[in-house]
Design an enzyme around this catalytic site. Structure first.
Site, short mmCIF file in Angstrom:
data_model
loop_
_atom_site.label_atom_id
_atom_site.label_comp_id
_atom_site.label_asym_id
_atom_site.label_seq_id
_atom_site.Cartn_x
_atom_site.Cartn_y
_atom_site.Cartn_z
N GLY A 17 0.83 -1.22 0.00
CA GLY A 17 0.00 0.00 0.00
C GLY A 17 0.85 1.25 0.00
O GLY A 17 0.60 2.20 0.76
N ALA A 18 1.87 1.28 -0.88
CA ALA A 18 2.82 2.40 -0.87
C ALA A 18 2.38 3.54 -1.79
O ALA A 18 3.09 4.53 -1.93
CB ALA A 18 4.20 1.90 -1.29
N ARG A 20 -0.28 5.55 -1.51
CA ARG A 20 -0.93 6.70 -0.87
C ARG A 20 -0.72 6.63 0.63
O ARG A 20 -0.29 5.61 1.17
CB ARG A 20 -2.45 6.65 -1.11
CG ARG A 20 -2.90 6.88 -2.50
CD ARG A 20 -4.41 6.91 -2.59
NE ARG A 20 -5.00 5.57 -2.57
CZ ARG A 20 -5.95 5.18 -1.71
NH1 ARG A 20 -6.41 6.03 -0.81
NH2 ARG A 20 -6.44 3.97 -1.77
N TYR A 157 -13.09 -4.70 11.08
CA TYR A 157 -11.76 -4.05 11.00
C TYR A 157 -11.03 -4.19 12.34
O TYR A 157 -9.84 -4.51 12.37
CB TYR A 157 -11.98 -2.59 10.63
CG TYR A 157 -10.75 -1.74 10.54
CD1 TYR A 157 -9.89 -1.82 9.45
CD2 TYR A 157 -10.46 -0.80 11.54
CE1 TYR A 157 -8.77 -1.00 9.36
CE2 TYR A 157 -9.34 0.02 11.46
CZ TYR A 157 -8.50 -0.08 10.37
OH TYR A 157 -7.40 0.73 10.28
N LYS A 161 -7.40 -5.95 13.24
CA LYS A 161 -6.30 -5.22 13.85
C LYS A 161 -5.88 -5.82 15.19
O LYS A 161 -4.71 -5.76 15.56
CB LYS A 161 -6.66 -3.73 13.99
CG LYS A 161 -6.85 -3.03 12.65
CD LYS A 161 -5.61 -3.13 11.76
CE LYS A 161 -5.69 -2.28 10.50
NZ LYS A 161 -4.49 -2.40 9.67
#
Ligand SMILES: NC(=O)c1ccc[n+]([C@@H]2O[C@H](COP(=O)([O-])OP(=O)(O)OC[C@H]3O[C@@H](n4cnc5c(N)ncnc54)[C@H](OP(=O)(O)O)[C@@H]3O)[C@@H](O)[C@H]2O)c1
Length: 248
Positions: A17-18, A20, A157, A161
């Protein structure tokens, strides 16, 4: 290339996920420290390319969709075929979909769990043979403060996590004999696209509930992630809160 054939040279990090937000911030700071970065994207390949503008030849954009964990081995193969080593892995990309449990479609709920956890396990598994030959090797999972204190609408979510913490601590125990550190960074609320849709009233309430009185910035979170990836040589199985005191 086989993991036995690693060459010496500058460190290599794989950051998911680089394109943004926090992942792009982590990639930028790693590059500034002289680390070569393979950055994954789902749709923003040109944004990862742009990260390399000031660092020619030191950024490798790699497509990876969390929904297709079967390609994790290809991702690691692309990085190691290109640079011959892998020293750190930052698991930053995440699928988020909110909705109170009474109303959320259970298929959507499960998708959040499955895409996040499967991709984490698949990427780490593919990376292990390389990491154990790396220099000061480390895995950093980007967790969330929500994983420890919960948030309405975030049962899926938050489950992912908090699972990251159990995953990291177990993996830390598995890989410590080979010198690989595994840590979790748990940010609070940070100004990125992920939080852009939070209405102003709710934003203010969250800021008021945060000891430091504001959302964090991408650079602040990236510094903490780079600390765990690069500098925290005696930390493993740790969970570093970077939440401005929101969870206190
Ligand atoms: N922002 C916060 O307040 C906050 C707080 C705590 C924890 N976190 C965690 O920090 C991490 C980064 O969050 P962020 O706020 O920086 O998010 P963001 O700005 O929304 O960026 C998300 C990144 O993940 C990638 N991504 C999204 N869905 C994907 C998928 N299905 N497959 C592959 N890549 C995908 C995106 O790639 P493309 O753009 O190429 O699609 C993008 O690079 C996440 O793990 C998040 O849970 C964020």
């Amino acid at each position: 290339m086989d993991a036995d054939d690693t060459t010496t040279g500058d460190r290599v990090a794989l950051v998911t996920g680089a394109s943004r937000g926090i992942g792009a911030g982590i990639a930028r700071q790693l590059l500034d420290r002289g680390v070569r970065v393979a950055g994954t994207y789902r749709s923003g390949g040109e944004l990862v390319e742009k990260l390399g503008a000031a660092h020619p030849g030191r950024v490798l954009p790699v497509a990876f969709d969390l929904a297709v964990p079967q390609t994790a081995a290809d991702v690691v193969e692309q990085v190691t075929a290109h640079w011959g080593r892998l020293d750190s892995l930052v698991l930053n990309a995440a699928v988020w979909q909110g909705g109170k449990l009474a109303r959320i479609d259970l298929g959507d709920w499960w998708r959040v769990i499955e895409e996040n956890l499967r991709s984490t396990a698949a990427l780490v598994r593919a990376a292990i043979p390389w990491l154990i030959r790396g220099e000061n090797p480390g895995v950093v999972l980007i967790g969330s403060a929500v994983g420890s204190v919960g948030f309405p609408g975030d049962t899926a979510y938050a489950s992912v996590k908090s699972a990251a913490v159990g995953f990291a601590r177990s993996l830390a125990k598995e890989l410590a004999p080979q010198g690989v550190r595994v840590n979790v960074l748990a940010p609070g609320f940070v100004d990125t696209d992920m939080t852009a849709a939070i209405p102003d009233g709710s934003r203010q309430k969250i800021a008021d509930a945060t000891l430091l009185g504001r959302f964090g910035t991408v650079d602040e979170i990236a510094r903490a992630a780079v600390f765990l990836a690069e500098d925290a040589t005696f930390c493993t199985g740790a969970v570093l809160a970077a939440d401005g005191g929101w969870t206190l």
